[in-house]
Design a protein around this motif. Sequence first.
Motif, PDB file in Angstrom:
ATOM      1  N   THR A   8      59.082   5.729  -2.024  1.00  0.00           N
ATOM      2  CA  THR A   8      60.318   3.780  -2.064  1.00  0.00           C
ATOM      3  C   THR A   8      59.716   2.683  -3.167  1.00  0.00           C
ATOM      4  O   THR A   8      58.305   1.850  -2.849  1.00  0.00           O
ATOM      5  N   VAL A   9      61.043   2.557  -3.097  1.00  0.00           N
ATOM      6  CA  VAL A   9      61.016   1.042  -3.918  1.00  0.00           C
ATOM      7  C   VAL A   9      62.289   0.142  -3.168  1.00  0.00           C
ATOM      8  O   VAL A   9      63.162   0.814  -3.300  1.00  0.00           O
ATOM      9  N   ILE A  10      61.244  -1.218  -2.655  1.00  0.00           N
ATOM     10  CA  ILE A  10      62.112  -1.826  -2.239  1.00  0.00           C
ATOM     11  C   ILE A  10      61.775  -3.110  -2.738  1.00  0.00           C
ATOM     12  O   ILE A  10      61.172  -3.487  -3.042  1.00  0.00           O
ATOM     13  N   CYS A  11      63.000  -3.962  -2.729  1.00  0.00           N
ATOM     14  CA  CYS A  11      63.125  -5.698  -3.489  1.00  0.00           C
ATOM     15  C   CYS A  11      63.231  -6.289  -2.363  1.00  0.00           C
ATOM     16  O   CYS A  11      64.658  -5.889  -2.085  1.00  0.00           O
ATOM     17  N   ILE A  12      62.881  -7.510  -2.108  1.00  0.00           N
ATOM     18  CA  ILE A  12      62.618  -8.169  -1.212  1.00  0.00           C
ATOM     19  C   ILE A  12      62.291  -9.341  -1.479  1.00  0.00           C
ATOM     20  O   ILE A  12      61.273  -9.852  -1.868  1.00  0.00           O
ATOM     21  N   ASN A  13      63.073 -10.593  -1.620  1.00  0.00           N
ATOM     22  CA  ASN A  13      63.468 -11.646  -2.179  1.00  0.00           C
ATOM     23  C   ASN A  13      62.118 -11.662  -3.719  1.00  0.00           C
ATOM     24  O   ASN A  13      61.656 -12.783  -3.196  1.00  0.00           O
ATOM     25  N   GLY A  14      62.513 -10.889  -4.104  1.00  0.00           N
ATOM     26  CA  GLY A  14      62.226 -11.609  -6.009  1.00  0.00           C
ATOM     27  C   GLY A  14      60.824 -10.513  -5.582  1.00  0.00           C
ATOM     28  O   GLY A  14      59.793 -10.927  -6.853  1.00  0.00           O
ATOM     29  N   ILE A  18      56.089  -0.700  -3.203  1.00  0.00           N
ATOM     30  CA  ILE A  18      56.017   0.357  -3.633  1.00  0.00           C
ATOM     31  C   ILE A  18      55.168   1.018  -2.541  1.00  0.00           C
ATOM     32  O   ILE A  18      53.862   0.678  -2.309  1.00  0.00           O
ATOM     33  N   VAL A  19      55.751   2.377  -2.280  1.00  0.00           N
ATOM     34  CA  VAL A  19      54.817   2.915  -1.231  1.00  0.00           C
ATOM     35  C   VAL A  19      54.589   4.331  -2.063  1.00  0.00           C
ATOM     36  O   VAL A  19      55.449   4.673  -2.959  1.00  0.00           O
ATOM     37  N   TYR A  20      53.747   4.527  -2.406  1.00  0.00           N
ATOM     38  CA  TYR A  20      53.214   5.986  -3.060  1.00  0.00           C
ATOM     39  C   TYR A  20      52.058   7.229  -2.616  1.00  0.00           C
ATOM     40  O   TYR A  20      51.443   6.364  -1.504  1.00  0.00           O
ATOM     41  N   TYR A  21      51.908   8.302  -2.736  1.00  0.00           N
ATOM     42  CA  TYR A  21      51.038   9.182  -2.759  1.00  0.00           C
ATOM     43  C   TYR A  21      50.111   9.399  -4.171  1.00  0.00           C
ATOM     44  O   TYR A  21      50.790   9.464  -4.897  1.00  0.00           O
TER      45      TYR A  21
END
Length: 63
Positions: A8-14, A18-21
């Motif tokens: 997962t890659v999400i941009c929140i307020n700049g 990143i969620v990774y394994y």
Amino acid sequence: MPQIKVDTVICINGSILIVYYTPGQCWQFRVIRRRGEVFGEQKLYYTARAALKMGLSWLKDEV
């Protein structure tokens, strides 16, 4: 070099979450802020969803 799987890659307020394994280390998350600073915890999570939930909570508290 171990393979890293990004879930997962999400941009929140700049900031970017990143969620990774990483094999042998389970799921983790990191936050990259606007200036390029990288933050996160060394805790391990058994699912991507658990790491995402904690990353979102951590980001909400820290940003």
